[in-house]
Design a protein around this motif. Structure first.
Motif, PDB file in Angstrom:
ATOM      1  N   ALA A 361      20.838  -1.579  71.094  1.00 24.91           N
ATOM      2  CA  ALA A 361      22.042  -1.154  69.902  1.00 24.91           C
ATOM      3  C   ALA A 361      22.928  -2.349  69.659  1.00 24.91           C
ATOM      4  N   LEU A 362      23.182  -2.504  68.328  1.00 21.63           N
ATOM      5  CA  LEU A 362      24.034  -3.751  68.007  1.00 21.63           C
ATOM      6  C   LEU A 362      25.220  -2.840  67.197  1.00 21.63           C
ATOM      7  N   ILE A 529      23.494   6.396  69.848  1.00 21.78           N
ATOM      8  CA  ILE A 529      22.996   5.140  70.214  1.00 21.78           C
ATOM      9  C   ILE A 529      23.314   5.272  71.922  1.00 21.78           C
ATOM     10  N   GLN A 530      23.918   6.498  72.227  1.00 21.24           N
ATOM     11  CA  GLN A 530      24.576   6.495  73.440  1.00 21.24           C
ATOM     12  C   GLN A 530      23.201   6.493  74.726  1.00 21.24           C
ATOM     13  N   ILE A 535      23.809  -2.043  75.018  1.00 19.00           N
ATOM     14  CA  ILE A 535      24.460  -1.957  73.664  1.00 19.00           C
ATOM     15  C   ILE A 535      25.166  -3.105  73.495  1.00 19.00           C
ATOM     16  N   LEU A 536      24.885  -3.988  72.321  1.00 18.33           N
ATOM     17  CA  LEU A 536      25.782  -5.407  72.213  1.00 18.33           C
ATOM     18  C   LEU A 536      26.919  -5.340  71.250  1.00 18.33           C
ATOM     19  N   TYR A 537      28.027  -5.275  71.616  1.00 14.15           N
ATOM     20  CA  TYR A 537      29.264  -5.068  70.868  1.00 14.15           C
ATOM     21  C   TYR A 537      29.564  -6.531  70.149  1.00 14.15           C
ATOM     22  N   THR A 548      25.290  -0.648  78.957  1.00 11.19           N
ATOM     23  CA  THR A 548      24.670   0.694  78.449  1.00 11.19           C
ATOM     24  C   THR A 548      26.127   1.516  78.248  1.00 11.19           C
ATOM     25  N   HIS A 549      25.687   2.536  77.527  1.00  9.52           N
ATOM     26  CA  HIS A 549      27.006   3.491  77.195  1.00  9.52           C
ATOM     27  C   HIS A 549      27.790   3.707  78.387  1.00  9.52           C
ATOM     28  N   ALA A 550      27.331   4.251  79.177  1.00 15.48           N
ATOM     29  CA  ALA A 550      28.309   4.573  80.351  1.00 15.48           C
ATOM     30  C   ALA A 550      29.000   3.314  81.046  1.00 15.48           C
ATOM     31  N   GLU A 551      28.350   2.171  81.072  1.00 17.05           N
ATOM     32  CA  GLU A 551      29.017   1.013  81.568  1.00 17.05           C
ATOM     33  C   GLU A 551      30.252   0.344  80.608  1.00 17.05           C
ATOM     34  N   LEU A 552      29.905   0.618  79.154  1.00 19.81           N
ATOM     35  CA  LEU A 552      30.812   0.003  78.339  1.00 19.81           C
ATOM     36  C   LEU A 552      32.146   1.373  78.198  1.00 19.81           C
TER      37      LEU A 552
END
Length: 585
Positions: A361-362, A529-530, A535-537, A548-552
């Protein structure tokens, strides 16, 4: 170059064009024969040698000549028209193909209406002029040359006087062309501006009505139309002084030669037969020259149009590799990619790996470079530095057709063509049969609403699919991507502009679409996208956070975490009645 026909832009030659050219020259030669017959007949009459046999012989020659002239002219016109129309058609198709291979930056710098006008309006002007004047220019150029030859054979003195003013007449033609080209360029600019404003006005009419601005935009459009009208009139009148000068110069030559010829005849230095022949031939000679001047001016105007078309052909297409490579997998690697558009940096040293069977996910604020990643992967633009690889192969080393076959895209803004629902879905795979289309539509949760349309899958959609809802258009787009069955999938804000009910159906369709593929999702709604594998911010063209969602979410004061919290908080607010905005959470 005095005249540019532009036939080389068709990418091929046409034998009919040169056959028509040869026949046009032969037509000019045959056109001189009656004058030669007239000369010998007059010589016989003035010498007292006229007989019935001579009359019948002259009549027979004229009859055969006229018959041959009719046959040659008919075949010349057929070949000239068929060849020029075919070449112009191929030229238009080649230009459309060339435009399809240009980088996106070319299109963002130009109005859609202006580009459409090149393929329609500009080509219409060019086609009308070139197809109708190609053979006529050749005939009206060859005929004066042939007549001049006869004039020199009859009396070189009068012939020299007859052609003495032609160089000055040619200067007048060049002047007229210069005036016409200068006016024509302004006309083309005015026309492009008007077409662009007209397309913009029609496409934006709903927004203009909503904000009560139809009057202001209509006034701007009316002003543009007025400028176009004024410039059109000016273009028609611009070459008039030069054309008048051309006609005067040509007629002056005839007048001088006629006066001198009369003086020579009365002095006994010229026979009446030759003088009469000279007068008759000169009238035809100058008439052809007058017509030639008009045709050359028209062709010069067409040359201004073809110069604009050449300019589009001159735009550099994205290069195709000399020896294309095929990837051995569908993993995607961004290797220190940087990209700038019009001197503004969009991406800075982006590095990322997207594995098969995973979803990347971007996310990030608008303008941070997310969509540019998708554009560079599909080679709508090329990177400035670094490389993008699919299966270990740089995308620039892949043939465009192979690259397109590896990537499927579901856009945020779906465009549907004025065609049947079946063919709009089949765009993803033109060779798919009806059963495959049906299966793709069912997987995309589109089948139920399609069968409720007036003619089901054969229903003809309006331009852009305006007669369908946003969610319905989006599901047809997903059906296209399912039918294409590409190993890499890009979802560009696929649910950004649909309601919650449609979003649920689209999410179900996307779940079917992403299985076993390398999936890249561009998203604003973070809850969608969770479950992404990574996931790239993005921020200011850089990847500032990844995980990942949890890591971020675990990153204290992280950007992703702040955006997630802001969206969660926004989800607990709604518009109140008289009290305005209030929380319900």
């Amino acid at each position: 170059m005095l005249v540019d026909f532009g036939f080389d832009l068709a990418g091929r030659t046409d034998a009919r064009l040169w056959r028509g050219l040869t026949l046009s020259i032969l037509q000019a030669l045959l056109g001189v024969v009656p004058y030669l017959v007239l000369y010998f007949a007059l010589e016989a009459v003035f010498a007292g040698r006229a007989t019935d046999a001579l009359a019948w012989g002259a009549a027979a020659i004229l009859g055969v000549c006229l018959l041959l002239l009719w046959v040659v002219r008919a075949h010349a016109m057929l070949d000239n028209f068929a060849a020029t129309y075919a070449l112009v058609c191929d030229m238009r198709l080649r230009l459309a193909d060339h435009l399809g291979r240009l980088p996106m930056g070319f299109f963002t710098r130009r109005r859609t209406g202006a580009l459409a006008d090149v393929l329609t309006g500009d080509f219409a002007i060019y086609t009308e002029v070139v197809t109708h004047t190609w053979g006529l220019v050749i005939a009206n150029l060859a005929l004066p040359v042939c007549i001049a030859g006869v004039l020199f054979l009859a009396d070189w003195r009068l012939a020299l006087l007859a052609v003495a003013t032609i160089p000055f007449a040619l200067l007048a033609v060049i002047w007229s062309q210069w005036l016409l080209v200068r006016a024509g360029e302004k006309l083309m600019d005015a026309k492009a501006d008007t077409v662009g404003r007209l397309v913009e006005y029609i496409q934006g009419i709903a927004v203009l009505r909503a904000f009560g601005r139809t009057g202001a935009k209509h006034a701007a459009l009316a002003a543009s139309l007025a400028r176009l009208e004024k410039q059109s009139l000016y273009t028609e009148l611009a070459p008039a002084p030069a054309l008048l000068m051309y006609g005067f110069t040509v007629e002056l030559g005839f007048t001088i030669a006629a006066v001198v010829g009369a003086w020579l005849m009365t002095g006994g230095a010229l026979s009446p037969a030759v003088y009469l022949l000279f007068l008759v031939l000169s009238l035809r000679f100058y008439k052809s020259l007058a017509e030639l001047g008009i045709y050359l001016a028209e062709l010069r105007f067409a040359s201004a149009t073809i110069a604009r078309i050449r300019g589009y052909f001159g735009e550099s297409a994205q290069p195709e590799p000399a020896a294309a490579s095929l990837p051995t997998g569908c993993d995607v690697v961004f290797d220190n990619v940087s990209f700038a558009y019009e001197e503004q940096t969009v991406l800075k040293r982006v590095w990322a790996v997207m594995r098969p069977g995973t979803l990347t996910a971007l996310v990030g604020p608008s303008g941070s470079g997310k969509s540019t990643v998708a554009h560079l992967l599909t080679r709508l633009w090329d990177v400035d530095s670094g490389a993008i690889r699919i299966g270990g192969v740089d995308v620039r080393a892949m043939a465009m057709a192979a690259l397109q076959a590896h990537i499927g895209i579901v856009f945020q803004d779906v465009y549907l063509f004025r065609d049947s629902v079946l063919n709009n879905i089949r765009l993803g795979c033109p060779d798919a049969d009806a059963e495959q289309v049906l299966a793709a539509a069912k997987a995309a949760r589109a089948h139920d609403f399609i069968v409720q349309l007036p003619q089901g899958y054969e229903t003809i959609l309006g331009e852009g699919g305006y007669d369908l809802s946003g969610g319905q258009r989006q599901r047809l787009s997903i059906a296209r991507a399912l039918l294409k069955d590409a190993p890499i999938l890009i979802l560009d804000e696929a649910t950004a502009s649909v309601d919650l009910d449609n979003e649920r159906l689209i999410q179900q369709a996307i779940a079917a679409l992403t299985r076993g593929r390398t999936v890249i999702v561009i998203a604003h709604r973070l809850w969608t996208i969770q479950h992404a594998d990574q996931i790239l911010y993005f921020e200011h063209g850089r990847i500032v956070e990844r995980g990942t969602h949890a890591e971020l979410l675990a990153v204290e004061n992280g950007r992703y975490r702040r955006q997630w919290q802001a969206q969660q908080q926004a989800g607990g607010w709604r518009i109140g009645g008289a009290t305005g905005v209030r929380s319900v959470g």
